[in-house]
Design a protein around this motif. Structure first.
Motif, PDB file in Angstrom:
ATOM      1  N   CYS A 214       0.833  -1.210   0.000  1.00  0.00           N
ATOM      2  CA  CYS A 214       0.000   0.000   0.000  1.00  0.00           C
ATOM      3  C   CYS A 214       0.869   1.263   0.000  1.00  0.00           C
ATOM      4  O   CYS A 214       1.716   1.445   0.882  1.00  0.00           O
ATOM      5  CB  CYS A 214      -0.902  -0.029   1.236  1.00  0.00           C
TER       6      CYS A 214
ATOM      7  N   ASP B   9      -0.005   4.443   0.621  1.00  0.00           N
ATOM      8  CA  ASP B   9      -0.240   5.261   1.816  1.00  0.00           C
ATOM      9  C   ASP B   9       0.538   4.702   3.014  1.00  0.00           C
ATOM     10  O   ASP B   9       1.102   5.465   3.797  1.00  0.00           O
ATOM     11  CB  ASP B   9      -1.727   5.328   2.157  1.00  0.00           C
TER      12      ASP B   9
ATOM     13  N   LYS C 171      -5.764  -6.666  -0.139  1.00  0.00           N
ATOM     14  CA  LYS C 171      -6.848  -5.966  -0.826  1.00  0.00           C
ATOM     15  C   LYS C 171      -7.521  -6.945  -1.793  1.00  0.00           C
ATOM     16  O   LYS C 171      -6.854  -7.556  -2.625  1.00  0.00           O
ATOM     17  CB  LYS C 171      -6.299  -4.763  -1.588  1.00  0.00           C
TER      18      LYS C 171
ATOM     19  N   SER D 125     -12.194  -4.281  -0.873  1.00  0.00           N
ATOM     20  CA  SER D 125     -12.304  -4.543   0.564  1.00  0.00           C
ATOM     21  C   SER D 125     -10.987  -5.109   1.082  1.00  0.00           C
ATOM     22  O   SER D 125     -10.177  -5.654   0.326  1.00  0.00           O
ATOM     23  CB  SER D 125     -13.463  -5.498   0.854  1.00  0.00           C
ATOM     24  N   LYS D 126     -10.787  -4.960   2.368  1.00  0.00           N
ATOM     25  CA  LYS D 126      -9.567  -5.436   3.009  1.00  0.00           C
ATOM     26  C   LYS D 126      -9.860  -6.726   3.766  1.00  0.00           C
ATOM     27  O   LYS D 126     -10.935  -6.889   4.343  1.00  0.00           O
ATOM     28  CB  LYS D 126      -9.013  -4.393   3.983  1.00  0.00           C
TER      29      LYS D 126
ATOM     30  N   GLU E 145     -11.700  -0.547   7.052  1.00  0.00           N
ATOM     31  CA  GLU E 145     -12.046  -0.364   5.642  1.00  0.00           C
ATOM     32  C   GLU E 145     -10.900   0.233   4.846  1.00  0.00           C
ATOM     33  O   GLU E 145     -10.758  -0.032   3.660  1.00  0.00           O
ATOM     34  CB  GLU E 145     -13.273   0.536   5.509  1.00  0.00           C
ATOM     35  N   TYR E 146     -10.107   1.089   5.485  1.00  0.00           N
ATOM     36  CA  TYR E 146      -9.015   1.784   4.819  1.00  0.00           C
ATOM     37  C   TYR E 146      -7.734   1.558   5.600  1.00  0.00           C
ATOM     38  O   TYR E 146      -7.760   1.373   6.824  1.00  0.00           O
ATOM     39  CB  TYR E 146      -9.302   3.292   4.744  1.00  0.00           C
TER      40      TYR E 146
ATOM     41  N   THR F  24      -4.646   1.982   9.168  1.00  0.00           N
ATOM     42  CA  THR F  24      -5.511   2.276  10.311  1.00  0.00           C
ATOM     43  C   THR F  24      -4.744   1.894  11.562  1.00  0.00           C
ATOM     44  O   THR F  24      -4.139   0.824  11.614  1.00  0.00           O
ATOM     45  CB  THR F  24      -6.839   1.507  10.248  1.00  0.00           C
TER      46      THR F  24
ATOM     47  N   VAL G 218      -7.331   6.802  10.703  1.00  0.00           N
ATOM     48  CA  VAL G 218      -7.761   6.080   9.512  1.00  0.00           C
ATOM     49  C   VAL G 218      -7.229   6.767   8.264  1.00  0.00           C
ATOM     50  O   VAL G 218      -7.607   7.907   7.978  1.00  0.00           O
ATOM     51  CB  VAL G 218      -9.296   5.958   9.441  1.00  0.00           C
ATOM     52  N   GLU G 219      -6.349   6.135   7.583  1.00  0.00           N
ATOM     53  CA  GLU G 219      -5.834   6.450   6.247  1.00  0.00           C
ATOM     54  C   GLU G 219      -5.038   7.738   6.117  1.00  0.00           C
ATOM     55  O   GLU G 219      -3.915   7.726   5.646  1.00  0.00           O
ATOM     56  CB  GLU G 219      -6.942   6.405   5.210  1.00  0.00           C
TER      57      GLU G 219
END
Length: 135
Positions: A40, A42, A71, A76-77, A88-89, A92, A106-107
């Motif tokens: 990821c 991020d 993912k 969805s994770k 969800e993101y 986290t 979160v994110e």
């Protein structure tokens, strides 16, 4: 399993004015639950600095719990604790004290993860101090 992206960033230093927020990470008996994926972008951008901030604050490794996620095709994770914690993101980070959630990142945010959580924990610590004691 550990998230490679949680390896502390080399040469990381707290930004001016953020030291108190980062110190708040170690001020309580907190557990840090981190969901992310080494794949990821991020997470690659944010988690190394968070890992460095936790190390700088002196947070013991046994208080940091890694939850690698994957993912799915629908976005969805999946992974450990994803459903239980409503992830969800990513990234986290859920901070718990005595099994109760006291802060969540979160994110993304305007400030780094450590500063965002540190400010929330500072506020929580101030509220605890202001609450009447059990006399």
């Amino acid at each position: 399993m550990r998230l490679e992206t949680m390896e502390p960033a080399d040469g990381w230093e707290p930004e001016p004015g953020t030291e108190a927020a980062i110190d708040a990470l170690a001020a309580g008996d907190y557990a840090f639950h981190v969901w992310g994926g080494d794949w990821c972008i991020d997470c690659q951008q944010q988690l190394p600095a968070f890992g460095a901030a936790l190390a700088h604050a002196g947070v013991d490794d046994d208080r940091i719990h890694h939850y690698p996620t994957e993912k799915e095709d629908d976005g969805s994770k999946t992974g450990p604790g994803v459903e239980e914690y409503g992830i969800e993101y990513i990234p986290t980070v859920v901070v718990e004290r005595d099994g109760e959630e006291v802060a969540r990142f979160v994110e993304s945010a305007e400030e780094p993860i450590a500063v965002t959580l540190g400010r929330a924990l500072s506020a929580e610590q101030a509220a605890d101090e202001a609450a009447p004691g059990d006399d």
